[in-house]
Write an enzyme that holds these catalytic residues in place. Sequence first.
Site, mmCIF file in Angstrom:
data_model
loop_
_atom_site.group_PDB
_atom_site.id
_atom_site.type_symbol
_atom_site.label_atom_id
_atom_site.label_comp_id
_atom_site.label_asym_id
_atom_site.label_seq_id
_atom_site.Cartn_x
_atom_site.Cartn_y
_atom_site.Cartn_z
ATOM 1 N N LYS A 258 -55.819 -15.736 35.833
ATOM 2 C CA LYS A 258 -55.561 -14.327 35.480
ATOM 3 C C LYS A 258 -55.537 -14.150 33.957
ATOM 4 C CE LYS A 258 -51.996 -10.838 35.325
ATOM 5 N NZ LYS A 258 -50.654 -10.387 35.647
ATOM 6 N N THR B 59 -47.803 -9.302 32.441
ATOM 7 C CA THR B 59 -48.960 -9.732 31.651
ATOM 8 C C THR B 59 -50.145 -8.882 32.073
ATOM 9 O OG1 THR B 59 -48.113 -11.986 31.644
ATOM 10 C CG2 THR B 59 -50.410 -11.691 31.018
ATOM 11 N N LYS C 136 -49.726 -13.164 23.779
ATOM 12 C CA LYS C 136 -49.672 -13.903 25.057
ATOM 13 C C LYS C 136 -51.059 -14.455 25.425
ATOM 14 C CE LYS C 136 -48.409 -14.689 29.457
ATOM 15 N NZ LYS C 136 -47.467 -15.698 29.867
HETATM 16 P P1 NAD Z 1 -44.783 -11.576 41.821
HETATM 17 O O1 NAD Z 1 -45.999 -11.221 42.584
HETATM 18 O O2 NAD Z 1 -43.868 -12.637 42.331
HETATM 19 O O3 NAD Z 1 -43.886 -10.257 41.580
HETATM 20 C C1 NAD Z 1 -44.409 -8.963 41.390
HETATM 21 C C2 NAD Z 1 -43.503 -8.017 42.143
HETATM 22 O O4 NAD Z 1 -43.922 -6.666 41.902
HETATM 23 C C3 NAD Z 1 -43.563 -8.215 43.682
HETATM 24 O O5 NAD Z 1 -42.268 -8.461 44.200
HETATM 25 C C4 NAD Z 1 -44.137 -6.897 44.192
HETATM 26 O O6 NAD Z 1 -43.627 -6.512 45.457
HETATM 27 C C5 NAD Z 1 -43.696 -5.945 43.090
HETATM 28 N N1 NAD Z 1 -44.419 -4.682 43.082
HETATM 29 C C6 NAD Z 1 -45.736 -4.464 43.381
HETATM 30 N N2 NAD Z 1 -46.003 -3.148 43.275
HETATM 31 C C7 NAD Z 1 -44.848 -2.545 42.893
HETATM 32 C C8 NAD Z 1 -44.483 -1.195 42.606
HETATM 33 N N3 NAD Z 1 -45.379 -0.204 42.695
HETATM 34 N N4 NAD Z 1 -43.194 -0.922 42.244
HETATM 35 C C9 NAD Z 1 -42.284 -1.923 42.148
HETATM 36 N N5 NAD Z 1 -42.569 -3.221 42.411
HETATM 37 C C10 NAD Z 1 -43.838 -3.524 42.773
HETATM 38 O O7 NAD Z 1 -45.285 -11.942 40.336
HETATM 39 P P2 NAD Z 1 -44.465 -12.732 39.205
HETATM 40 O O8 NAD Z 1 -44.811 -14.178 39.259
HETATM 41 O O9 NAD Z 1 -43.048 -12.280 39.235
HETATM 42 O O10 NAD Z 1 -45.203 -12.159 37.901
HETATM 43 C C11 NAD Z 1 -44.945 -10.863 37.417
HETATM 44 C C12 NAD Z 1 -45.687 -10.679 36.107
HETATM 45 O O11 NAD Z 1 -45.245 -11.683 35.186
HETATM 46 C C13 NAD Z 1 -47.207 -10.839 36.241
HETATM 47 O O12 NAD Z 1 -47.816 -9.886 35.411
HETATM 48 C C14 NAD Z 1 -47.449 -12.263 35.762
HETATM 49 O O13 NAD Z 1 -48.746 -12.439 35.235
HETATM 50 C C15 NAD Z 1 -46.375 -12.405 34.713
HETATM 51 N N6 NAD Z 1 -45.935 -13.789 34.453
HETATM 52 C C16 NAD Z 1 -45.677 -14.633 35.493
HETATM 53 C C17 NAD Z 1 -45.249 -15.933 35.219
HETATM 54 C C18 NAD Z 1 -44.932 -16.893 36.339
HETATM 55 O O14 NAD Z 1 -44.768 -18.109 36.050
HETATM 56 N N7 NAD Z 1 -44.816 -16.445 37.587
HETATM 57 C C19 NAD Z 1 -45.097 -16.368 33.903
HETATM 58 C C20 NAD Z 1 -45.338 -15.467 32.865
HETATM 59 C C21 NAD Z 1 -45.768 -14.181 33.158
#
Ligand code: NAD
Length: 309
Positions: A251, A101, A176
């Site tokens: 966010k 997102t 979204k």
């Molecule tokens: P998270 O922080 O758990 O996961 C993000 C991952 O990206 C981490 O494991 C981190 O180490 C990794 N990362 C960071 N830099 C990196 C790089 N350069 N190369 C590869 N990996 C890298 O976050 P999440 O909850 O999994 O959310 C991910 C996305 O999905 C966000 O944009 C969030 O807004 C969106 N989202 C989350 C949810 C939710 O309920 N958690 C729901 C809908 C959308």
Amino acid sequence: MTSADNPSAQKVAFLGLGHMGGPMAANLVRAGYEVLAFDPVPAAQDQARADGATVVDTAVAAAAEAEIVITMLPNGRIVLDVYGDVLPAAKPGTLFIDCSTIDVADAKKAAEAVVAAGHRALDAPVSGGVGGATAGTLTFMVGGEAADFDAAAAVLDVMGGKVVHCGGAGVGQAAKICNNMMLGISMIGLSEAIVLGEKLGLTHDKFYDVVSTASGQCWSLTTYCPVPGPVPTSPSNNDYQPGFATALMNKDLGLAANALRDNGVDGRFGLLAAEIYEQFNQAAAGKDFSAIVTDIRRRSGQEPGKDTL
Ligand code: NAD
């Protein structure tokens, strides 16, 4: 048989194996895809290995071998940085699907960079949370060319229950943030009405009984009621454990506020909702976003004990 005949013969690079990306990648492995996975965090790498993915040392190594590159990353800056690294290494015509997102403006920049490097781009943010990621029932909101959407359909179907082509580049992100802006506003409006009802002697049960079938009815009330009792599965019954954390609502409302400003929309409720959740996030980032009702009570001087009418 070519990979065009058999989508699961395609190699998929998966970059970002966090709360969402980890289980999404695991579902692709289960469906028979060869998944080349990268995340800098060792625990995420270990989990991906245990799930059957091939863990590689760098994002570039994953992208260079793949027909499809999926990113599930924290924010737009990181998506643009990762694209800057991997685009030159990818095979011509690689399909890049960003499920993070991010700002609509960043999504458009990312798509432009992908196309300029000779590849194909989709923005495909999701709703459904970790539960949906694990169950493979996410809703994907997709922006990009129709032909690229068709090429992504098989892989998105594995991870999702509903996949909607919303329009051109960035329009998936638009869907979204429009949805989540409405959700934030409606949760605040509902919570203000509940606290007003408490002060006026209206019990939660009677409030629910009337409003759930009246014109104030909304998802925030009937599926996600911010006070315990009427909807037993809502996070309010579990001390506001998320669910959808305030940090994530904060966010998404920040992204919506940016888009309102960038596009000259007089979105006063959206901007105010972003401000209210930004303040609440300082105290309650890990609580479910429906806990905003407790903050409204506090700011309204509601006496302790009056919240369980
Ligand atoms: P998270 O922080 O758990 O996961 C993000 C991952 O990206 C981490 O494991 C981190 O180490 C990794 N990362 C960071 N830099 C990196 C790089 N350069 N190369 C590869 N990996 C890298 O976050 P999440 O909850 O999994 O959310 C991910 C996305 O999905 C966000 O944009 C969030 O807004 C969106 N989202 C989350 C949810 C939710 O309920 N958690 C729901 C809908 C959308």
